[in-house]
Design a protein around this motif. Structure first.
Motif: not given
Length: 111
Positions: A58-77, A93-101
């Motif tokens: 679920v986290l992997w799907i969320f990272v790629f879906w939300e990260g792509t939507r927000l144009k976040m970089q280096n989602l593989w991290v 960690l992803f939620l922290f970086m998402r808030e920054r974005q």
């Protein structure tokens, strides 16, 4: 404030699981077979093992879906952090970086 909470949870999510994993490694080395035998030794540990595996997917799907939507970089991290440290490390960690974005995007748009 929420960023600080995510960051604290990220630290806890790394330290607490590794407080259990490191003694195993020190005693048995990286014995993958034994690791999975102990992970699924009974119904309760199997319950937690399956929960973590599904949560990771679920986290992997969320990272790629939300990260792509927000144009976040280096989602593989975040996926690597999930594999290396678990959901309890990768998710906050992803939620922290998402808030920054989101904050950066809001500044760019003038909010």
């Amino acid at each position: 404030m929420i960023k600080i909470i995510y960051l604290l949870l990220c630290v806890l999510g790394f330290v607490l699981p590794y407080s259990q994993f490191l003694p195993f490694i020190l005693e048995h080395g990286l014995d993958i077979k034994l690791f999975f035998e102990q992970l699924f030794a009974n119904k309760i540990s199997g319950f937690f093992g399956m929960d973590v595996i599904v949560s990771s997917l679920v986290l992997w799907i969320f990272v790629f879906w939300e990260g792509t939507r927000l144009k976040m970089q280096n989602l593989w991290v975040y996926i690597a952090c999930n594999i290396w440290g678990g959901v309890s490390f990768g998710l906050p960690l992803f939620l922290f970086m998402r808030e920054r974005q989101l904050e950066q995007q809001a500044k760019t748009l003038g909010y």
